[in-house]
Design a protein around this motif. Structure first.
Motif, PDB file in Angstrom:
ATOM      1  N   UNK A   1       0.800  -1.085   0.235  1.00  0.00           N
ATOM      2  CA  UNK A   1       0.084  -0.033   0.035  1.00  0.00           C
ATOM      3  C   UNK A   1       0.977   1.283   0.031  1.00  0.00           C
ATOM      4  N   UNK A   2       0.886   1.841  -1.095  1.00  0.00           N
ATOM      5  CA  UNK A   2       1.767   3.408  -1.061  1.00  0.00           C
ATOM      6  C   UNK A   2       0.973   4.478  -0.629  1.00  0.00           C
ATOM      7  N   UNK A   3       1.533   5.133   0.186  1.00  0.00           N
ATOM      8  CA  UNK A   3       0.944   6.534   0.648  1.00  0.00           C
ATOM      9  C   UNK A   3       2.082   7.567  -0.016  1.00  0.00           C
ATOM     10  N   UNK A   4       1.451   8.174  -1.132  1.00  0.00           N
ATOM     11  CA  UNK A   4       2.409   9.204  -1.908  1.00  0.00           C
ATOM     12  C   UNK A   4       1.851  10.695  -1.745  1.00  0.00           C
ATOM     13  N   UNK A   5       3.021  11.304  -1.661  1.00  0.00           N
ATOM     14  CA  UNK A   5       2.892  12.729  -1.533  1.00  0.00           C
ATOM     15  C   UNK A   5       3.023  13.285  -3.061  1.00  0.00           C
ATOM     16  N   UNK A   6       2.647  14.303  -3.595  1.00  0.00           N
ATOM     17  CA  UNK A   6       2.583  14.737  -5.026  1.00  0.00           C
ATOM     18  C   UNK A   6       3.057  15.971  -4.978  1.00  0.00           C
ATOM     19  N   UNK A   7       4.200  16.328  -5.717  1.00  0.00           N
ATOM     20  CA  UNK A   7       4.490  17.547  -5.665  1.00  0.00           C
ATOM     21  C   UNK A   7       4.892  18.078  -7.193  1.00  0.00           C
ATOM     22  N   UNK A   8       4.568  19.021  -7.662  1.00  0.00           N
ATOM     23  CA  UNK A   8       5.109  19.381  -9.215  1.00  0.00           C
ATOM     24  C   UNK A   8       6.188  20.475  -9.162  1.00  0.00           C
ATOM     25  N   UNK A   9       6.004  21.587  -8.648  1.00  0.00           N
ATOM     26  CA  UNK A   9       6.956  22.665  -8.519  1.00  0.00           C
ATOM     27  C   UNK A   9       7.431  22.868 -10.198  1.00  0.00           C
ATOM     28  N   UNK A  10       6.363  22.830 -11.099  1.00  0.00           N
ATOM     29  CA  UNK A  10       6.874  22.644 -12.260  1.00  0.00           C
ATOM     30  C   UNK A  10       7.497  24.160 -12.839  1.00  0.00           C
ATOM     31  N   UNK A  11       6.918  25.294 -12.425  1.00  0.00           N
ATOM     32  CA  UNK A  11       7.634  26.611 -12.593  1.00  0.00           C
ATOM     33  C   UNK A  11       8.488  27.183 -11.718  1.00  0.00           C
TER      34      UNK A  11
ATOM     35  N   UNK B   1      11.590  20.362  -6.440  1.00  0.00           N
ATOM     36  CA  UNK B   1      11.709  20.124  -5.017  1.00  0.00           C
ATOM     37  C   UNK B   1      13.093  19.903  -4.812  1.00  0.00           C
ATOM     38  N   UNK B   2      13.409  20.147  -3.575  1.00  0.00           N
ATOM     39  CA  UNK B   2      14.837  20.542  -2.901  1.00  0.00           C
ATOM     40  C   UNK B   2      15.026  19.263  -1.981  1.00  0.00           C
ATOM     41  N   UNK B   3      16.396  18.670  -2.240  1.00  0.00           N
ATOM     42  CA  UNK B   3      16.686  17.491  -1.383  1.00  0.00           C
ATOM     43  C   UNK B   3      16.786  18.104   0.002  1.00  0.00           C
ATOM     44  N   UNK B   4      17.185  19.396   0.366  1.00  0.00           N
ATOM     45  CA  UNK B   4      17.383  19.876   1.727  1.00  0.00           C
ATOM     46  C   UNK B   4      16.198  19.506   2.564  1.00  0.00           C
ATOM     47  N   UNK B   5      15.115  19.854   1.891  1.00  0.00           N
ATOM     48  CA  UNK B   5      13.659  19.768   2.800  1.00  0.00           C
ATOM     49  C   UNK B   5      13.470  18.217   3.224  1.00  0.00           C
TER      50      UNK B   5
ATOM     51  N   UNK C   1       6.095   7.342  -0.079  1.00  0.00           N
ATOM     52  CA  UNK C   1       6.719   7.853  -1.272  1.00  0.00           C
ATOM     53  C   UNK C   1       6.287   9.287  -1.669  1.00  0.00           C
ATOM     54  N   UNK C   2       7.021   9.629  -2.593  1.00  0.00           N
ATOM     55  CA  UNK C   2       6.813  11.006  -3.487  1.00  0.00           C
ATOM     56  C   UNK C   2       7.000  10.943  -4.955  1.00  0.00           C
ATOM     57  N   UNK C   3       5.900  11.490  -5.500  1.00  0.00           N
ATOM     58  CA  UNK C   3       5.938  11.781  -6.894  1.00  0.00           C
ATOM     59  C   UNK C   3       6.191  13.058  -7.189  1.00  0.00           C
TER      60      UNK C   3
ATOM     61  N   UNK D   1      10.436   6.561  -4.433  1.00  0.00           N
ATOM     62  CA  UNK D   1      10.527   7.788  -5.319  1.00  0.00           C
ATOM     63  C   UNK D   1      10.048   7.929  -6.773  1.00  0.00           C
ATOM     64  N   UNK D   2       9.053   8.614  -7.239  1.00  0.00           N
ATOM     65  CA  UNK D   2       8.744   8.462  -8.504  1.00  0.00           C
ATOM     66  C   UNK D   2       9.121   9.733  -9.081  1.00  0.00           C
ATOM     67  N   UNK D   3      10.122   9.995  -9.789  1.00  0.00           N
ATOM     68  CA  UNK D   3      10.448  11.150 -10.315  1.00  0.00           C
ATOM     69  C   UNK D   3       9.912  11.878 -11.898  1.00  0.00           C
ATOM     70  N   UNK D   4      10.292  12.755 -12.410  1.00  0.00           N
ATOM     71  CA  UNK D   4       9.875  13.203 -13.792  1.00  0.00           C
ATOM     72  C   UNK D   4       9.972  12.080 -14.878  1.00  0.00           C
TER      73      UNK D   4
END
Length: 132
Positions: A5-15, A19-23, A69-71, A94-97
């Motif tokens: 069961x995947x609990x995913x947070x989704x972030x775009x930040x396209x413009x 996403x910053x690793x430091x966070x 995870x994170x998309x 982790x699910x990236x671009x």
């Protein structure tokens, strides 16, 4: 097949700078953007309750493993490598671009029938060379 069961947070930040690793690092200045990745008690509570709800509704078996995870749609090259390392160390998915693009293309080839996601993928990729 894995019972997961995947609990995913989704972030775009396209413009933006993406996403910053430091966070995701311990003591991060903007850790509040990603509470489940920083607060172990909150994470355990939310993921355990999520699993209970899904098991009770019959959506997953009792022995399902819950993963966080994170998309995300965008990050800089330097951040991408650091994010991958942080997620590997945290045991998170982790699910990236690239994953997102590949699966949107796959989804866009599907039927319009009763699938908002398929229609959105078709609209987003209309006229795109990556659609082929």
């Amino acid at each position: 097949m894995k019972n997961e069961l995947l609990a995913l947070e989704c972030k775009s930040y396209l413009d933006s700078g993406g996403v910053h690793a430091a966070h995701f690092l311990p003591g991060a200045k903007l850790a509040s953007r990603y509470k489940l990745f920083h607060d172990v008690v909150l994470r355990d509570t939310v993921l355990n309750r999520l699993k209970d709800q899904f098991v009770h509704a019959g959506y997953c078996p009792v022995d399902a493993e819950v993963s966080l995870g994170l998309v995300y749609g965008h990050s800089t090259k330097g951040n991408t490598e650091r994010i991958e390392k942080a997620f590997s160390q945290g045991g998170w998915r982790l699910f990236g671009p690239d994953w997102l693009r590949t699966n949107l293309v796959r989804l866009s080839h599907g039927s319009y029938e009763i699938s908002t996601a398929s229609v959105v993928a078709k609209v987003l990729l209309r006229g795109s060379a990556s659609k082929n």
